[in-house]
Scaffold this active site. Structure first.
Site, mmCIF file in Angstrom:
data_model
loop_
_atom_site.group_PDB
_atom_site.id
_atom_site.type_symbol
_atom_site.label_atom_id
_atom_site.label_comp_id
_atom_site.label_asym_id
_atom_site.label_seq_id
_atom_site.Cartn_x
_atom_site.Cartn_y
_atom_site.Cartn_z
ATOM 1 N N SER A 243 0.842 -1.193 0.000
ATOM 2 C CA SER A 243 0.000 0.000 0.000
ATOM 3 C C SER A 243 0.876 1.241 0.000
ATOM 4 O O SER A 243 2.103 1.154 -0.021
ATOM 5 C CB SER A 243 -0.892 0.008 1.233
ATOM 6 N N LYS A 244 0.212 2.375 0.072
ATOM 7 C CA LYS A 244 0.934 3.656 0.081
ATOM 8 C C LYS A 244 1.945 3.726 1.220
ATOM 9 O O LYS A 244 2.948 4.399 1.115
ATOM 10 C CB LYS A 244 -0.070 4.810 0.234
ATOM 11 N N ARG A 245 1.624 3.033 2.315
ATOM 12 C CA ARG A 245 2.545 3.046 3.458
ATOM 13 C C ARG A 245 3.935 2.576 3.061
ATOM 14 O O ARG A 245 4.934 2.927 3.667
ATOM 15 C CB ARG A 245 2.030 2.126 4.574
ATOM 16 N N HIS A 246 3.990 1.715 2.061
ATOM 17 C CA HIS A 246 5.292 1.210 1.629
ATOM 18 C C HIS A 246 5.971 2.144 0.631
ATOM 19 O O HIS A 246 6.996 1.804 0.057
ATOM 20 C CB HIS A 246 5.144 -0.185 0.999
ATOM 21 N N GLY A 247 5.353 3.273 0.407
ATOM 22 C CA GLY A 247 5.942 4.244 -0.523
ATOM 23 C C GLY A 247 5.752 3.823 -1.968
ATOM 24 O O GLY A 247 6.433 4.316 -2.862
#
Ligand code: GLU
Length: 475
Positions: A243-247
């Site tokens: 997800s976005k959390r992983h950049g």
């Protein structure tokens, strides 16, 4: 005739997972000379946007995944889904549901508070009498259409996961058409896959729990379901869904970041499959030829940016400097480093520079920064490198000697520079590395660079001498 489709919802950009799904559909289609259909699932009007659709199409184009039919927009087909839902009511596979959401909530709440663990729609409206129905109709109550889930086991063979079987008693009478007359995903997907004569549904395994419902729908419409292949979802290094959390967001971000589509395609494919034994860049043709769904691994692949960097670096090292030039130019311009003569008078020189830099470059973005010391004289010196390589006391006496050796050279070419430098080191009883590291720091400002003798040749005698001479002010 084999037909596959990629059916993104335009509620976000084309992310890595969806790109991989589309790639596998495309490879499958090209391998079998089949048709690849693009369908935009935009019935959720509040979450879909034209801008996202454009982003998805641009992402596919950048990856080189061309489609044979479409894009088909579901938002333009609403009347068809309504008719199809009505058809199922007429032949007894579905029924009108007049329940208000708050009535459903209440019944559910009551049941759960009485200790029931799980509540599914209680078929109240399926049991309505003719009079009750008429009363609701006369009231003008909006109605949904629910599917009447038949009893029995739903079995299918997933082309990746093998046999799957689900008892239909675990499936509630799901909604096909909402009270606002919009279709649910299950209805529109099955109607479109049927009309599109889709033979293989290849999609992420977040849809695995939807498949039994869809199989029931195919049967209710009087057709055999297509084959299904559910791809394991990509996870982040922390084993959580990517997800976005992983950049990691849009595929096009990787274009911005200096990656090539062929590297990206290799990366996406090689997360679950490889066309050969080696880890390397495979051509699109090799991928198409070797592709087979049954070779895909079942496990969730981990997103590993270093692998993508490595693949992109491999691709860059295989490209000729002539091929690289236009990409690099764009980056130079972005960094305000471009000089027009690099395309004219100094073209040969610039191509040699690219040849030198490409060996260690992972993305196109690496070029401008690395090229800077070759183009501009205001070198910035890496402080650690200065400490490590320019503090040896001997340098004060030895560097001027090397300088005068260089001064005398007529042919300032790499092999000749090497010979002169090594000879000087030998004569002074020091390791050649002492000179090499010091000269590298002085000339490019960094403790690492491509082969130093090639670097010096490219920088040229005059600038090399000027920069070595700055030792007094830096060292
Ligand atoms: N629109 C769905 C999604 O974006 C895909 C549906 C499907 O492939 O069946 O996840």
């Amino acid at each position: 005739m084999i037909r596959v489709r990629f059916a993104p919802s335009p509620t976000g950009p084309l992310h890595i997972g969806a790109a991989r799904t589309s790639l596998f559909n495309w490879l499958f289609a090209r391998h079998y000379q089949a048709s690849f259909i693009l369908r935009i699932e935009d019935t959720d009007v509040t979450r879909s946007s034209e801008e996202m659709t454009k982003g998805i199409l641009d992402g596919l184009k950048w990856l080189g995944l061309d489609w044979d039919e479409g894009p088909i927009f579901q938002s333009k087909r609403l009347e068809i889904y309504r008719q199809k839902a009505e058809e199922l009511v007429q032949n007894g596979h579905a029924y009108y549901c007049y329940c208000l959401p708050e009535e459903i909530q209440k019944r559910k709440g009551d049941a759960l508070s009485e200790g029931l663990k799980y509540w599914e729609y209680d078929r109240l409206c399926q049991r309505l009498s003719k009079e009750e129905k008429e009363r609701f109709e006369n009231e003008g109550r909006p109605k949904a259409i629910r599917f009447l889930v038949p009893e029995g086991e739903i079995k299918y063979r997933d082309l990746i996961h093998g046999s799957i079987s689900v008892d239909s008693k675990n499936i509630e009478d799901f909604v096909l058409l909402r009270r606002d007359r919009l279709p649910t995903y299950h209805l529109s997907v099955v109607v479109d896959d049927l009309e599109g004569r889709i033979t293989h549904v290849i999609r992420g395994d977040d849809h695995i729990s939807n498949t039994p419902k869809q199989i029931l729908l195919y049967k209710a419409f009087g057709f055999e379901p297509p084959e299904f292949a559910h791809l394991a979802l990509i996870i982040g290094p922390d084993k959580k869904k990517l997800s976005k959390r992983h950049g990691v967001t849009s595929v096009l971000q990787f274009k911005e970041d200096g990656y090539f589509p062929l590297a990206m395609v290799n990366f996406l494919a090689q997360m679950s499959w490889s066309p050969g034994e080696e880890e390397r860049i495979y051509s699109i043709e090799e991928m198409i030829k070797g592709f087979s769904l049954d070779k895909l691994s079942k496990g969730s692949p981990i997103f590993d940016l270093t692998k993508l960097e490595w693949l992109n670096g491999q691709l860059i090292s295989q490209m000729s400097s002539g091929e690289l030039v236009s990409y690099v130019k764009e980056e130079f311009e972005r960094e305000n480093l471009w000089q027009d003569d690099l395309e004219n008078e100094r073209k040969e020189w610039f191509l040699k520079l690219l040849d030198l830099l490409k060996e260690r470059s992972r993305t196109i973005k690496d070029f401008p920064l690395r090229a800077r010391p070759y183009l501009y004289d205001d070198i910035s010196y890496d402080p650690e490198g200065v400490e490590k390589y320019l503090k040896d006391e001997k340098l004060e006496e030895l560097l001027p000697k090397l300088e005068s050796d260089f001064e005398e050279m007529e042919d300032f070419s790499a092999p000749h520079i090497e010979e002169v430098l090594r000879k000087r080191a030998e004569r002074e009883g020091v390791k050649a590395a002492l000179f090499i590291h010091a000269v590298r720091m002085l000339v490019v400002g960094e403790p690492v660079s491509p082969g130093i003798f090639n670097v010096l040749e490219l920088v040229g005698k005059e600038k090399t001498l000027e920069r070595i001479n700055k030792f007094k002010t830096i060292g």
